[in-house]
Design a protein around this motif. Structure first.
Motif, PDB file in Angstrom:
ATOM      1  N   VAL A 173     -46.023 -19.471 -20.119  1.00  0.00           N
ATOM      2  CA  VAL A 173     -44.496 -19.056 -19.891  1.00  0.00           C
ATOM      3  C   VAL A 173     -44.090 -19.909 -18.667  1.00  0.00           C
ATOM      4  O   VAL A 173     -44.955 -20.221 -17.905  1.00  0.00           O
ATOM      5  N   PRO A 174     -42.844 -19.734 -18.542  1.00  0.00           N
ATOM      6  CA  PRO A 174     -41.814 -19.153 -19.171  1.00  0.00           C
ATOM      7  C   PRO A 174     -41.744 -19.595 -20.892  1.00  0.00           C
ATOM      8  O   PRO A 174     -41.827 -20.813 -20.819  1.00  0.00           O
ATOM      9  N   ALA A 175     -41.453 -18.862 -21.757  1.00  0.00           N
ATOM     10  CA  ALA A 175     -41.140 -19.303 -22.976  1.00  0.00           C
ATOM     11  C   ALA A 175     -39.949 -18.466 -23.532  1.00  0.00           C
ATOM     12  O   ALA A 175     -39.843 -17.532 -23.406  1.00  0.00           O
ATOM     13  N   PHE A 176     -39.073 -19.539 -24.082  1.00  0.00           N
ATOM     14  CA  PHE A 176     -37.582 -18.840 -24.552  1.00  0.00           C
ATOM     15  C   PHE A 176     -37.572 -19.022 -25.914  1.00  0.00           C
ATOM     16  O   PHE A 176     -37.788 -20.169 -26.520  1.00  0.00           O
ATOM     17  N   PHE A 177     -37.293 -18.025 -26.852  1.00  0.00           N
ATOM     18  CA  PHE A 177     -37.061 -18.164 -28.096  1.00  0.00           C
ATOM     19  C   PHE A 177     -35.911 -17.732 -28.468  1.00  0.00           C
ATOM     20  O   PHE A 177     -34.860 -16.841 -27.746  1.00  0.00           O
ATOM     21  N   ILE A 178     -35.016 -18.436 -29.590  1.00  0.00           N
ATOM     22  CA  ILE A 178     -33.695 -17.994 -29.683  1.00  0.00           C
ATOM     23  C   ILE A 178     -33.700 -17.704 -31.266  1.00  0.00           C
ATOM     24  O   ILE A 178     -34.043 -18.407 -32.128  1.00  0.00           O
ATOM     25  N   ASN A 179     -32.996 -16.546 -31.609  1.00  0.00           N
ATOM     26  CA  ASN A 179     -32.877 -15.867 -33.146  1.00  0.00           C
ATOM     27  C   ASN A 179     -34.209 -15.795 -33.692  1.00  0.00           C
ATOM     28  O   ASN A 179     -33.972 -15.804 -34.923  1.00  0.00           O
ATOM     29  N   ASP A 180     -35.341 -15.771 -33.113  1.00  0.00           N
ATOM     30  CA  ASP A 180     -36.701 -15.759 -33.478  1.00  0.00           C
ATOM     31  C   ASP A 180     -36.911 -17.084 -34.539  1.00  0.00           C
ATOM     32  O   ASP A 180     -37.907 -16.882 -35.261  1.00  0.00           O
ATOM     33  N   LYS A 181     -36.250 -18.067 -34.445  1.00  0.00           N
ATOM     34  CA  LYS A 181     -36.343 -19.137 -35.178  1.00  0.00           C
ATOM     35  C   LYS A 181     -36.765 -20.638 -34.196  1.00  0.00           C
ATOM     36  O   LYS A 181     -37.536 -21.312 -34.601  1.00  0.00           O
ATOM     37  N   TYR A 182     -35.864 -20.482 -33.247  1.00  0.00           N
ATOM     38  CA  TYR A 182     -36.231 -21.660 -32.247  1.00  0.00           C
ATOM     39  C   TYR A 182     -36.879 -21.333 -30.922  1.00  0.00           C
ATOM     40  O   TYR A 182     -36.729 -20.454 -30.192  1.00  0.00           O
ATOM     41  N   GLU A 183     -37.978 -22.351 -30.436  1.00  0.00           N
ATOM     42  CA  GLU A 183     -38.418 -22.170 -29.168  1.00  0.00           C
ATOM     43  C   GLU A 183     -37.967 -23.523 -28.196  1.00  0.00           C
ATOM     44  O   GLU A 183     -38.072 -24.605 -28.828  1.00  0.00           O
ATOM     45  N   ILE A 184     -37.656 -22.967 -27.217  1.00  0.00           N
ATOM     46  CA  ILE A 184     -37.448 -24.323 -26.206  1.00  0.00           C
ATOM     47  C   ILE A 184     -38.663 -25.001 -25.654  1.00  0.00           C
ATOM     48  O   ILE A 184     -39.694 -24.204 -25.585  1.00  0.00           O
ATOM     49  N   ASN A 185     -38.813 -26.189 -25.709  1.00  0.00           N
ATOM     50  CA  ASN A 185     -39.842 -27.058 -25.330  1.00  0.00           C
ATOM     51  C   ASN A 185     -39.612 -27.673 -23.836  1.00  0.00           C
ATOM     52  O   ASN A 185     -38.817 -28.698 -23.695  1.00  0.00           O
ATOM     53  N   LEU A 186     -40.253 -27.078 -22.969  1.00  0.00           N
ATOM     54  CA  LEU A 186     -40.019 -27.401 -21.596  1.00  0.00           C
ATOM     55  C   LEU A 186     -40.381 -28.853 -21.473  1.00  0.00           C
ATOM     56  O   LEU A 186     -39.661 -29.264 -20.688  1.00  0.00           O
ATOM     57  N   GLU A 187     -41.212 -29.540 -21.971  1.00  0.00           N
ATOM     58  CA  GLU A 187     -41.533 -30.847 -21.658  1.00  0.00           C
ATOM     59  C   GLU A 187     -40.448 -31.741 -22.024  1.00  0.00           C
ATOM     60  O   GLU A 187     -40.346 -32.981 -21.696  1.00  0.00           O
ATOM     61  N   GLY A 188     -39.719 -31.264 -23.023  1.00  0.00           N
ATOM     62  CA  GLY A 188     -38.760 -31.935 -23.307  1.00  0.00           C
ATOM     63  C   GLY A 188     -37.536 -32.201 -22.618  1.00  0.00           C
ATOM     64  O   GLY A 188     -36.446 -33.198 -22.762  1.00  0.00           O
ATOM     65  N   PHE A 189     -37.601 -31.537 -21.382  1.00  0.00           N
ATOM     66  CA  PHE A 189     -36.687 -31.926 -20.173  1.00  0.00           C
ATOM     67  C   PHE A 189     -37.167 -32.639 -19.109  1.00  0.00           C
ATOM     68  O   PHE A 189     -36.347 -32.764 -18.076  1.00  0.00           O
ATOM     69  N   SER A 190     -38.366 -33.056 -19.417  1.00  0.00           N
ATOM     70  CA  SER A 190     -38.808 -34.014 -18.211  1.00  0.00           C
ATOM     71  C   SER A 190     -38.156 -35.318 -17.786  1.00  0.00           C
ATOM     72  O   SER A 190     -38.137 -35.878 -16.724  1.00  0.00           O
TER      73      SER A 190
END
Length: 212
Positions: A173-190
Motif C-alpha cells: 500500500v497505498p494501492a488505488f483501484f478504479i471501478n474494480d477494473k484498473y490498478e494504479i502502478n506506482l512504479e510507472g511514475f518513477s
C-alpha cells in the motif's frame, strides 16, 4: 519598437507553447501507469484506496502530498471515493481496521484520520484502548464507541475491507483501484521530474481512468 515587438511575440509564443504542452499531456499508458486487474468492472463508478496507518508512504500520500483529497476533489459527482484499511502490517493492524470500519459507519473518518496516522507512525497503539482514546479525543462518546465497535454494521465493514484486499491480492500500500477494473502502478511514475509533477500525474491518472 522592433525589439519590443519581437519580445512581445516571443512571450506570446512561449505562453502558447506552454499551454499546448500542458493541454496535450500524455494519457496514462496501460502496463506503465496502470494495469487491468479485472474484466468485470463495478456497477458504480468508484475509486478505492487501500492503505495502512502504519505505512509511511500512505502517511506521505495522505498528509504531505494530499493525493487522496486532491483525487476526491477532482472526481465527478457520480464517482464514489472510499478508503479501506489493510490488516497485514502487524501490530495493531486488525484493531485499526476495525476502528476504521467504525469511523466509516459513524461518518467520522476526517475527524480521526490524522491522529490515527500520527499515533501509528509513532507506534503509540498497544491495544484497542489506545485507539479508542483517539476517538474520544475527537468528538466520539465512549458510549457510542463501546456500543458500535463490535456492531453488525462494523463487522460487515471489517469483512468488506479484508475481502477487497484479498480479492485483488494486495500486498503493498497505498494501492488505488478504479471501478474494480484498473490498478494504479506506482512504479510507472518513477520518471516524474519533480514531486509536484508526480502528484499531478498520479491524480490525473486516477481521474482519467474513472471515465475509461
Amino acid at each position: 519598437m522592433k525589439k519590443m515587438m519581437l519580445k512581445t511575440t516571443f512571450v506570446a509564443l512561449s505562453a502558447l507553447f506552454a499551454f499546448s504542452a500542458n493541454s496535450l499531456a500524455a494519457e496514462p499508458v496501460e502496463g506503465k501507469e496502470y494495469k487491468v486487474v479485472s474484466q468485470a468492472p463495478s456497477s458504480q463508478k468508484e475509486v478505492v484506496e487501500l492503505f495502512s496507518f502504519y505505512c509511511p508512504h500512505c502517511y506521505a500520500f495522505e498528509l504531505q502530498y494530499k493525493i487522496p483529497s486532491q483525487i476526491k476533489e477532482k472526481l465527478p459527482a457520480d464517482v464514489k471515493f472510499t478508503q479501506y484499511h489493510v490488516d497485514f502490517l502487524g501490530r495493531q493492524s486488525e484493531n485499526l481496521t476495525r476502528a476504521w470500519a467504525f469511523a466509516m459507519a459513524k461518518g467520522v473518518e476526517d475527524n480521526v484520520k490524522t491522529a490515527l496516522f500520527e499515533g501509528a507512525q509513532k507506534d503509540a497503539f498497544k491495544s484497542m484502548d489506545d485507539i479508542k482514546a483517539v476517538f474520544l479525543a475527537n468528538g466520539v462518546s465512549e458510549a457510542d464507541f463501546d456500543s458500535g465497535i463490535n456492531s453488525f454494521a462494523v463487522n460487515g465493514l471489517v469483512s468488506k475491507q479484508t475481502q477487497y484486499a484479498e480479492r485483488f491480492k494486495v500486498r503493498g500500500v497505498p494501492a488505488f483501484f478504479i471501478n474494480d477494473k484498473y490498478e494504479i502502478n506506482l512504479e510507472g511514475f518513477s520518471d516524474s521530474t519533480s514531486t509536484g509533477a508526480f502528484i499531478q500525474r498520479y491524480v490525473d491518472a486516477v481521474t482519467f481512468l474513472t471515465n475509461k
